[in-house]
Scaffold this active site. Structure first.
Site, mmCIF file in Angstrom:
data_model
loop_
_atom_site.group_PDB
_atom_site.id
_atom_site.type_symbol
_atom_site.label_atom_id
_atom_site.label_comp_id
_atom_site.label_asym_id
_atom_site.label_seq_id
_atom_site.Cartn_x
_atom_site.Cartn_y
_atom_site.Cartn_z
ATOM 1 N N HIS A 120 107.500 53.785 56.045
ATOM 2 C CA HIS A 120 108.912 53.912 55.642
ATOM 3 C C HIS A 120 109.456 52.551 55.260
ATOM 4 O O HIS A 120 109.102 51.536 55.841
ATOM 5 C CB HIS A 120 109.767 54.523 56.757
ATOM 6 C CG HIS A 120 109.573 53.884 58.096
ATOM 7 N ND1 HIS A 120 108.500 54.170 58.900
ATOM 8 C CD2 HIS A 120 110.310 52.978 58.763
ATOM 9 C CE1 HIS A 120 108.576 53.472 60.013
ATOM 10 N NE2 HIS A 120 109.662 52.723 59.951
ATOM 11 N N MET A 121 110.330 52.580 54.264
ATOM 12 C CA MET A 121 111.039 51.386 53.835
ATOM 13 C C MET A 121 112.460 51.457 54.391
ATOM 14 O O MET A 121 113.146 52.451 54.193
ATOM 15 C CB MET A 121 111.061 51.333 52.304
ATOM 16 C CG MET A 121 111.872 50.188 51.729
ATOM 17 S SD MET A 121 111.969 50.345 49.929
ATOM 18 C CE MET A 121 110.404 49.618 49.455
HETATM 19 P P1 5GP Z 1 110.195 51.239 62.576
HETATM 20 O O1 5GP Z 1 110.504 50.432 63.809
HETATM 21 O O2 5GP Z 1 109.040 52.192 62.803
HETATM 22 O O3 5GP Z 1 110.034 50.406 61.354
HETATM 23 O O4 5GP Z 1 111.490 52.104 62.311
HETATM 24 C C1 5GP Z 1 111.631 53.437 62.681
HETATM 25 C C2 5GP Z 1 113.069 53.815 62.425
HETATM 26 O O5 5GP Z 1 113.184 55.222 62.494
HETATM 27 C C3 5GP Z 1 114.049 53.229 63.456
HETATM 28 O O6 5GP Z 1 115.007 52.423 62.791
HETATM 29 C C4 5GP Z 1 114.649 54.473 64.106
HETATM 30 O O7 5GP Z 1 116.015 54.297 64.408
HETATM 31 C C5 5GP Z 1 114.421 55.563 63.070
HETATM 32 N N1 5GP Z 1 114.267 56.903 63.618
HETATM 33 C C6 5GP Z 1 113.439 57.261 64.641
HETATM 34 N N2 5GP Z 1 113.529 58.574 64.877
HETATM 35 C C7 5GP Z 1 114.428 59.055 63.972
HETATM 36 C C8 5GP Z 1 114.940 60.382 63.718
HETATM 37 O O8 5GP Z 1 114.589 61.362 64.364
HETATM 38 N N3 5GP Z 1 115.840 60.499 62.701
HETATM 39 C C9 5GP Z 1 116.241 59.429 61.955
HETATM 40 N N4 5GP Z 1 117.130 59.662 60.982
HETATM 41 N N5 5GP Z 1 115.774 58.180 62.170
HETATM 42 C C10 5GP Z 1 114.885 57.995 63.168
#
Ligand code: 5GP
Length: 116
Positions: A101-102
Site C-alpha cells: 500500500h502507498m
Molecule cells: P503500514 O504500517 O503497514 O505501512 O500501514 C498500515 C496502515 O493501515 C496503517 O496506517 C493503519 O492505520 C491502516 N489500517 C489498518 N487496518 C485498517 C482498516 O481496517 N481500515 C483502514 N481504513 N485502514 C487500516
C-alpha cells in the site's frame, strides 16, 4: 499462496471503508488512523504482500498507484502545498499490513523525513 489481509476484504467491500477510488487494478480509501488531515491508502487489488514480492507483471497496477495519488491529491486540495507518498516494507520499514500500500499524507507541513 500469500495470506489475505483486511485490505482484501475492503477491496471486495466485505467490510466498511471510506473508499475514494476503485478500478480494475487499484483501490484507494481513507486510513482508519489518520496521521495527517489527508491520509489515504492506495493499494493494488492484487494481493502483493510486500515490495519484495513485486514482479514486472505488476508494473501497470503499481504505476497506477501514482496516477491515482496525483488525482486524489488534487481532489483533497493538497496538490499545490504538497504531500508525501510512503511505502513501507517488512518490519524494519514499519509495515503492519502485508498487502502493498502507498500512504498519501498531506494537509499540513509534515517536517523532515525521519531517517533514524
Ligand atoms: P503500514 O504500517 O503497514 O505501512 O500501514 C498500515 C496502515 O493501515 C496503517 O496506517 C493503519 O492505520 C491502516 N489500517 C489498518 N487496518 C485498517 C482498516 O481496517 N481500515 C483502514 N481504513 N485502514 C487500516
Amino acid at each position: 499462496m500469500a495470506e489475505e489481509t483486511i485490505f482484501s476484504k475492503i477491496i471486495r467491500k466485505e467490510i466498511p471503508a471510506d473508499i475514494l477510488y476503485q478500478d480494475d487494478l487499484v483501490t484507494a480509501f481513507r486510513d482508519i488512523t489518520p496521521r495527517a488531515p489527508s491520509h489515504i491508502l492506495i493499494i493494488p487489488n492484487k494481493l502483493i504482500p510486500t515490495i519484495n514480492d513485486v514482479e514486472e507483471s505488476d508494473e501497470l497496477a503499481l504505476g497506477r498507484l501514482f496516477t491515482v495519488a496525483r488525482k486524489l491529491a488534487e481532489q483533497e486540495n493538497i496538490a499545490e502545498d504538497g504531500y508525501r507518498l510512503i511505502v513501507n516494507c517488512n518490519s524494519h520499514g514499519g509495515q503492519e499490513v502485508y498487502h502493498v500500500h502507498m500512504h498519501l499524507l498531506g494537509g499540513k507541513p509534515l517536517g523532515p523525513l525521519l531517517m533514524d
